[in-house]
Design an enzyme around this catalytic site. Structure first.
Site, mmCIF file in Angstrom:
data_model
loop_
_atom_site.group_PDB
_atom_site.id
_atom_site.type_symbol
_atom_site.label_atom_id
_atom_site.label_comp_id
_atom_site.label_asym_id
_atom_site.label_seq_id
_atom_site.Cartn_x
_atom_site.Cartn_y
_atom_site.Cartn_z
ATOM 1 N N LYS A 176 9.911 -21.308 13.423
ATOM 2 C CA LYS A 176 9.979 -21.691 12.034
ATOM 3 C C LYS A 176 10.896 -20.516 11.113
ATOM 4 O O LYS A 176 10.229 -19.292 11.224
ATOM 5 C CB LYS A 176 8.696 -21.778 11.059
ATOM 6 C CG LYS A 176 8.673 -22.705 9.978
ATOM 7 C CD LYS A 176 9.877 -22.290 9.026
ATOM 8 C CE LYS A 176 9.225 -21.253 7.740
ATOM 9 N NZ LYS A 176 10.358 -20.594 7.038
ATOM 10 N N THR A 231 3.198 -8.669 3.931
ATOM 11 C CA THR A 231 1.999 -8.827 4.016
ATOM 12 C C THR A 231 1.144 -9.738 3.107
ATOM 13 O O THR A 231 -0.057 -10.512 3.743
ATOM 14 C CB THR A 231 1.412 -7.291 3.625
ATOM 15 O OG1 THR A 231 1.790 -6.667 4.288
ATOM 16 C CG2 THR A 231 -0.197 -7.159 3.489
ATOM 17 N N CYS A 285 11.321 -3.597 8.294
ATOM 18 C CA CYS A 285 9.924 -3.336 8.208
ATOM 19 C C CYS A 285 9.597 -1.781 8.467
ATOM 20 O O CYS A 285 8.841 -1.369 7.777
ATOM 21 C CB CYS A 285 9.048 -4.075 9.142
ATOM 22 S SG CYS A 285 9.609 -3.987 10.812
ATOM 23 N N LYS A 456 -3.731 -1.131 9.462
ATOM 24 C CA LYS A 456 -3.917 -1.537 7.984
ATOM 25 C C LYS A 456 -3.290 -2.715 7.623
ATOM 26 O O LYS A 456 -3.351 -3.518 8.342
ATOM 27 C CB LYS A 456 -3.736 -0.167 7.369
ATOM 28 C CG LYS A 456 -4.674 0.926 7.555
ATOM 29 C CD LYS A 456 -3.974 2.226 7.118
ATOM 30 C CE LYS A 456 -3.703 2.657 5.621
ATOM 31 N NZ LYS A 456 -2.961 3.755 5.637
#
Ligand code: NAD
Length: 491
Positions: A176, A231, A285, A456
């Site tokens: 996708k 995120t 990123c 994280k």
């Protein structure tokens, strides 16, 4: 002027129109529609997943030995490389990255297929230590149809990073691609079919994230989601996956620090910082968007960075000499601009950039100048939130021992850069920073053999490396009884 192309879906190896709305693909260079792309409705998703699961059960595929599957992957790598220039031009048109960068991304996609093919041929299954009269083994099975959901900033490389190991592991893969950059994913789907992959295993399903993407994630037949993106989206996908008890790998955002120690070679550091934050127009990123420089060198470093940033060529990404093309969309540029305004409110001073470039060939596209800001506090929003654009915050530090705490003071933990001539010092610092990747005296180098991922809020799981194939497999224990006598129970 090039004509608008119409692109169909690939559903289980078959190109056909979608039942979803048609999506325009817009060139960020001039805002023109370059393609009209079919999108997959939930019914299309269901058809693709069902066919994928059936194709995985076909004995011809299930029984294919690893070295035979590896041949198909090698072939896919070679076909990608054969069409390197065409794929790179297509991607540049679709997402505006300079041609020099898109060539490197296509080459990396080809390399991924070759690396995964080689790794597949050499993966071992193991005998485990018995604790009774039996022989015990650990073997690996395909996990089930895999949804590979990708962002717009590095298409083809992102899709290859998921499709190659998922197919190597024996799975059907349902790609996708992002709404902004579906074209190279569709071409990759065709290449996989040309390489001889069973058609049922290959689906490429463009569409809106909340519609097509979420239909894939929720589909009971999808057994793993491999996601790269923001995120907030990752958190939502993770929550759905938790409900389904489905494994998920999440490669998410970042706000990566670069640290320049006082003993660094400044010529190297300036170039590395510049490349780390402004290549891909900061839409990476791993962009090194926070720079910690020792106070004694802060002013010199800022002056050199400003001068170097002002020499970068902004323009047509199809030109060989262009360093920075446009941002992906008008909306995204407005988001970046809002952060630069916020920086001023937070006490920052724009040292260069902070505006759109003007001139022939620049006004219709979504261009933005490389921007360097000083005077911010490391706890400001601009220094904690991902901007995903060409914006660098320079922050002076004094106490080296405080650096890990400063570097880690964001919700993210994706990457970090360290510049120093003292390898022991850099090593000590590298081990103390919370990040999935640390670059020492280099930046943004990525190998198919080296695990990649975040800690994280930068993500869960790792891609690449030999273990990358295992991430798409389910481990199974097999016991072979060796006792001559029947089991002594119930006597
Ligand atoms: P995004 O999260 O908006 O979209 C990513 C993909 O998810 C797209 O294909 C989108 O259609 C799909 N999606 C959106 N909503 C969905 C939903 N509800 N269910 C299923 N799928 C959905 O991210 P983006 O704007 O395309 O990409 C930029 C982000 O990606 C940045 O935050 C960047 O840091 C991150 N990124 C991370 C890595 C990494 O490896 N860690 C690499 C590249 C980009």
């Amino acid at each position: 002027m090039s004509a608008v192309v119409r692109e169909d879906l690939i559903v289980a190896g078959r190109r056909r129109p979608g039942r979803g709305a048609v999506l325009p693909s817009i060139s960020p260079v001039d805002g023109r529609v370059v393609a009209e792309v079919a999108t997959a409705s939930p019914e299309d998703v269901d058809e693709a997943v069902t066919a994928g699961a059936a194709a995985m059960r076909d004995p011809a595929w299930r029984g294919m030995l690893p070295h035979e599957r590896a041949r198909l992957l090698h072939r896919a790598g070679a076909l990608i490389e054969d069409d390197l220039e065409g794929l790179a031009r297509l991607q540049t048109r679709d997402n505006g990255k300079p041609i020099t960068e898109t060539r490197a991304l296509v080459a990396s996609a080809a390399g991924t297929f070759r690396y995964v093919a080689a790794a597949l041929e050499t993966l071992d299954e193991t005998l485990t230590t018995p604790r009774g009269p039996y022989l015990s083994m650990s073997v690996y099975e395909p996990i089930g149809p895999v949804a590979a959901i990708t962002p717009w900033n590095s298409p083809i490389a992102s899709e290859a990073q998921k499709a190659a190991p998922a197919l190597a592991a024996g799975n059907a893969v349902l790609i996708k691609p992002a709404e902004w950059s579906p074209l190279t994913a569709l071409r990759l789907g065709e290449i996989l079919l040309c390489a001889g992959m069973p058609p049922g295993l290959i689906s490429v399903l463009p569409g809106a994230g909340p519609v097509t993407g979420e239909a894939l994630v929720r589909h009971p037949g999808v057994r793993k989601v491999s996601f790269t993106g923001g995120t907030a989206t990752g958190r939502r996908i993770g929550a759905i996956a938790a409900e389904k008890l489905m494994p998920v790998s999440l490669e998410l955002g970042g706000k990566s620090p670069t640290i320049v120690l006082p003993d660094a070679d400044l010529d190297h550091a300036v170039k590395g910082v510049l490349f780390g934050v402004f290549s891909s127009h900061g839409q990476a990123c791993v962009a090194g968007s926070r720079l910690f420089v020792h106070r004694s060198m802060h002013d010199e470093m800022v002056d050199r960075l400003v001068a170097a940033a002002e020499r970068l060529v902004i323009g047509d990404p199809d030109d060989e000499g262009t360093h920075m093309g446009p941002l992906i969309s008008a909306e995204h540029r407005e988001r970046v601009e809002a952060y630069v305004r916020l920086a001023a409110e937070e006490g920052g001073r724009v040292r260069t950039g902070g505006e759109r470039p003007r001139g022939a060939g620049l006004d219709a596209g979504f261009f933005y100048r490389p921007t360097i800001i000083t005077g911010l506090d490391h706890g400001s929003r601009v220094c904690r939130e991902e901007i995903f654009g060409p914006v660098l915050a320079v922050l002076p530090y004094e106490d080296e021992d405080a650096l890990p705490a400063l570097a880690d003071a964001t919700p993210y933990g994706l990457a970090c850069g360290i510049w120093s001539r003292d390898y022991r010092r850099a090593w000590r610092l590298a081990r103390r920073i919370e990040a999935g990747t640390v670059w020492i005296n280099t930046y943004k180098q990525l190998s198919a053999a080296t695990p990649f991922g975040g800690v994280k809020e930068s993500g869960v799981g790792r891609e690449k490396g030999r273990d990358g194939i295992r991430a798409y497999m389910a481990q199974k224990g097999v016991y072979w009884g060796l006792d001559e006598a029947p089991m002594r129970w119930g006597d």
